[in-house]
Design a protein around this motif. Structure first.
Motif, PDB file in Angstrom:
ATOM      1  N   ASP B  15      17.730  11.441  19.940  1.00 47.52           N
ATOM      2  CA  ASP B  15      16.703  10.416  19.814  1.00 47.52           C
ATOM      3  C   ASP B  15      16.177   9.917  21.160  1.00 47.52           C
ATOM      4  O   ASP B  15      15.072   9.377  21.238  1.00 47.52           O
ATOM      5  CB  ASP B  15      17.272   9.243  19.008  1.00 47.52           C
ATOM      6  N   ALA B  16      16.956  10.108  22.223  1.00 46.71           N
ATOM      7  CA  ALA B  16      16.536   9.628  23.545  1.00 46.71           C
ATOM      8  C   ALA B  16      15.222  10.261  23.981  1.00 46.71           C
ATOM      9  O   ALA B  16      14.418   9.642  24.685  1.00 46.71           O
ATOM     10  CB  ALA B  16      17.621   9.921  24.578  1.00 46.71           C
ATOM     11  N   LEU B  19      12.232   8.704  22.162  1.00 46.09           N
ATOM     12  CA  LEU B  19      12.194   7.315  22.624  1.00 46.09           C
ATOM     13  C   LEU B  19      11.530   7.230  23.996  1.00 46.09           C
ATOM     14  O   LEU B  19      10.670   6.380  24.244  1.00 46.09           O
ATOM     15  CB  LEU B  19      13.617   6.749  22.685  1.00 46.09           C
ATOM     16  N   HIS B  20      11.928   8.138  24.866  1.00 42.92           N
ATOM     17  CA  HIS B  20      11.318   8.216  26.189  1.00 42.92           C
ATOM     18  C   HIS B  20       9.825   8.519  26.072  1.00 42.92           C
ATOM     19  O   HIS B  20       8.988   7.903  26.736  1.00 42.92           O
ATOM     20  CB  HIS B  20      12.025   9.311  26.997  1.00 42.92           C
ATOM     21  N   SER B  23       7.916   5.506  24.994  1.00 46.22           N
ATOM     22  CA  SER B  23       7.935   4.495  26.055  1.00 46.22           C
ATOM     23  C   SER B  23       6.887   4.829  27.109  1.00 46.22           C
ATOM     24  O   SER B  23       6.114   3.970  27.533  1.00 46.22           O
ATOM     25  CB  SER B  23       9.327   4.417  26.692  1.00 46.22           C
ATOM     26  N   VAL B  24       6.890   6.090  27.536  1.00 41.96           N
ATOM     27  CA  VAL B  24       5.916   6.530  28.543  1.00 41.96           C
ATOM     28  C   VAL B  24       4.489   6.378  28.007  1.00 41.96           C
ATOM     29  O   VAL B  24       3.598   5.853  28.679  1.00 41.96           O
ATOM     30  CB  VAL B  24       6.191   8.005  28.933  1.00 41.96           C
ATOM     31  N   MET B  40      10.241   1.910  14.946  1.00 44.16           N
ATOM     32  CA  MET B  40       9.746   3.238  15.300  1.00 44.16           C
ATOM     33  C   MET B  40      10.721   4.373  15.009  1.00 44.16           C
ATOM     34  O   MET B  40      10.402   5.536  15.243  1.00 44.16           O
ATOM     35  CB  MET B  40       9.395   3.269  16.802  1.00 44.16           C
ATOM     36  N   ALA B  41      11.916   4.052  14.533  1.00 42.41           N
ATOM     37  CA  ALA B  41      12.901   5.119  14.328  1.00 42.41           C
ATOM     38  C   ALA B  41      12.392   6.228  13.398  1.00 42.41           C
ATOM     39  O   ALA B  41      12.494   7.408  13.726  1.00 42.41           O
ATOM     40  CB  ALA B  41      14.228   4.544  13.825  1.00 42.41           C
ATOM     41  N   ARG B  44       9.855   8.391  15.225  1.00 36.66           N
ATOM     42  CA  ARG B  44      10.431   9.314  16.198  1.00 36.66           C
ATOM     43  C   ARG B  44      10.948  10.560  15.495  1.00 36.66           C
ATOM     44  O   ARG B  44      10.740  11.684  15.952  1.00 36.66           O
ATOM     45  CB  ARG B  44      11.559   8.632  16.983  1.00 36.66           C
TER      46      ARG B  44
END
Lengths: 208, 369
Positions: B15-16, B19-20, B23-24, B40-41, B44
């Motif tokens: 998930d990272a 998520l990144h 974020s970006v 947002m899970a 994603r």
């Protein structure tokens, strides 16, 4: 005379499924009839018309597809140009700290929403479970009281017994017992709720 | 490392990665945050699913292109514009570079960029083609809201513009009570002259949108609709057997109305399952419909799980070899029904596949979060 095949019947040309090459090859043209040689002219003409019309549709469809393809190629070219000329600032990399902060904030939001959902689910399930059990228990009590009322009536009515009266007594007793049981249960639940709310206010040191 | 390997490596990090990515994306283009919901899970997961599918089918245009076209047209309802696609490509490439570190190089950069350009051009093309035919979304007003049970509401809405759908399809819906949370519901009526649409909504415990729709929505509120979709429930000719579980009744009622409207003599058998008599939420309306259309027979099947359900009741009545059989309800009910019916040799079954394509309608509230 063979009846005209359904494949050649007349839906509007632009909605039709075209004849497949195989259908065309396999198509049986009727003969011209008594005394004449060859195929029936009318059938041949109709078949040729149909095939020509199908060919027109195919050409038209082909042209539409070409136009679409060109449109998409143009859009792609435009997109590529846009990307190349994008303002350089937007291509700067962002600080790792900013990304981490953003990510943590999102995780927190996700967690809060998930927690709220779990809580709502549990609450709803418990409420429904409690409602079902209140109803079931009230119904049970009502059945018992209804039976008792019937028994009492039979014992006391003697010769004045009437089936309609017995039924009325039964229903009345049932309703009374049911309503009473619901009332008792709801009152108990309400009292428990009030107590819980009371405990909340104990947490606040200064009740002004 | 090729494109596929690079994706496998990134996906393995969990998930990272998405998520990144988000974020970006939102740091660079804050205005895009407004297009997404708070939580947002699930989003994603969907992104990773979509990218995985695209990478896996990259060489199979026949499989991939229709999916991308559907996706592109579907994104219009979120308010996505062609210029937003560039931002996404940028963030994607940057995210992959970040996680692949040393394994990242100029070739991979170009490969991913090229692949993304292709994908997005198909999606944008489809969106633009769709724009010729239909608006991005339809605003609709709530004109009636009936709380039939504590859990179930029948909601009538009227789109501001003519809304096209076939009975049996689903529409996607969102409202400002839960911004950008979209769920699918099925119109419970055949298209009407006044353009109004009935929806049957059940609160799904823990669901985000359903509770708001049943408990908080009021007459006069506005909602937003996406286009109708779904091919699993379409009207066939001849005798119809319909098996409804809970609010799965909605599309079947619409189909029954459509069938009766075309031919009032056509036999239709509708079995409606409910846990208790109180949960038989549309009983009065269905009885009314049956009165107006004598060839429609409605049977309510009341019972907790384990006691007779609509499928069992129908099977007890006898054989249905001349009928097309429609099933709608929870995923469990549908799978179970299909299994039982197939085991008894019935082949003309109509239902929406329980685990539908990730952007397609799924039965029973589709609250995947």
């Amino acid at each position: 005379m063979t009846t005209y095949m359904s494949a050649i019947d007349n839906p509007p040309p632009h909605r039709r499924i075209p004849l497949s090459p195989d259908q065309i090859r396999r198509h049986q043209l009727p003969r011209a009839g008594m005394g004449r040689r060859g195929y029936s002219e009318a059938h041949v003409d109709a078949l040729l018309d149909r095939i020509a019309s199908d060919a027109e549709n195919a050409i038209e469809a082909n042209q539409e597809l070409r136009a679409q393809l060109q449109h998409m190629k143009d859009a792609l070219k435009q997109w590529q140009t846009d990307y190349q000329t994008m303002h350089p600032v937007t291509r700067e990399s962002i600080s790792a700290d900013a990304v981490n902060l953003m990510a943590r904030a999102q995780r927190q939001a996700d967690g809060l929403v998930a927690q709220a959902q779990d809580y709502a689910a549990r609450l709803s399930w418990e409420a429904q479970h409690q409602a079902s059990s209140i109803l079931a228990s009230a119904q049970q009590r009502a059945e018992i009281e209804a039976e008792r009322a019937v028994h009492t009536y039979r014992h006391e009515a003697g010769r004045r017994y009437a089936a309609e009266i017995e039924e009325m007594e039964r229903r009345l007793a049932w309703l009374q017992a049911f309503t009473h049981a619901i009332q008792v249960q709801l009152t108990t639940a309400a009292q428990a709720f009030v107590e819980e709310v009371g405990k909340l206010t104990e947490l606040i040191p200064d009740q002004g | 490392m090729d494109l596929r390997e690079s994706w496998d490596a990134a996906a393995a990090l969990g998930d990272a990665v998405p998520l990144h990515f988000y974020s970006v994306l939102f740091l660079r283009y804050p205005q895009l945050r407004a297009l997404f919901p708070v939580a947002m899970a699930p989003q994603r997961d969907r992104l990773v699913g979509a990218l995985g599918y695209i990478v896996a089918n990259a060489s199979d245009a026949d499989q991939l292109t229709p999916m991308l076209r559907r996706l592109g047209a579907d994104h219009r309802k979120y308010g996505v514009r062609p210029e937003d696609y560039g931002a996404v490509g940028e963030a994607l490439v940057e995210t992959l570079a970040h996680f692949l570190g040393e394994a990242w190089n100029a070739e991979l950069h170009d490969a991913w960029l090229g692949a993304y350009q292709l994908v997005s051009s198909v999606m944008i093309g489809a969106a633009e083609a769709d724009a010729q035919a239909a608006p991005s979304w339809w605003d609709a007003e709530i004109v009636d809201h009936q709380r039939r049970t504590p859990d179930i509401a029948v909601i009538t809405l009227r789109p501001e513009r003519h809304y096209l759908y076939e009975p049996g399809q689903s529409l996607s819906l969102t409202c400002d009570l839960r911004p950008n949370v979209w769920r699918f519901y099925s119109p419970a009526n055949a298209p009407r002259p006044d353009n109004s649409i009935d929806l049957h909504v059940r609160i799904r415990y823990g669901g985000q949108l359903s509770a708001a729709l049943v408990q908080s929505l009021r007459v006069g509120d506005q909602v937003r609709l996406g286009p109708a979709s779904g091919e699993g429930l379409r009207l066939a000719d001849g005798h119809l057997l319909m098996l409804a579980g809970g609010t799965g009744l909605a599309p079947l009622k619409a189909l029954a109305e459509q069938a009766a409207g075309k031919d009032p003599t056509r036999p239709i058998d509708l079995f409606v399952g409910a846990r208790t008599a109180a949960d038989d939420y549309d009983r009065a309306a269905l009885r009314q419909l049956a009165q107006e259309c004598p060839s429609l027979r409605v049977t309510s099947v009341i019972g907790e799980a384990g006691s007779p359900d609509p499928v069992e009741m129908a099977l007890r009545r006898g054989r249905w070899d001349d009928a097309d059989i429609y099933i709608c309800g929870s995923d469990e009910m549908v799978s179970d029904a299909v299994r039982k019916l197939r085991a008894r040799g019935y082949a003309r079954l109509h239902f929406e596949p329980p685990t539908a394509w990730f952007y397609g309608p799924q039965r029973y509230q589709k609250d995947t979060s």
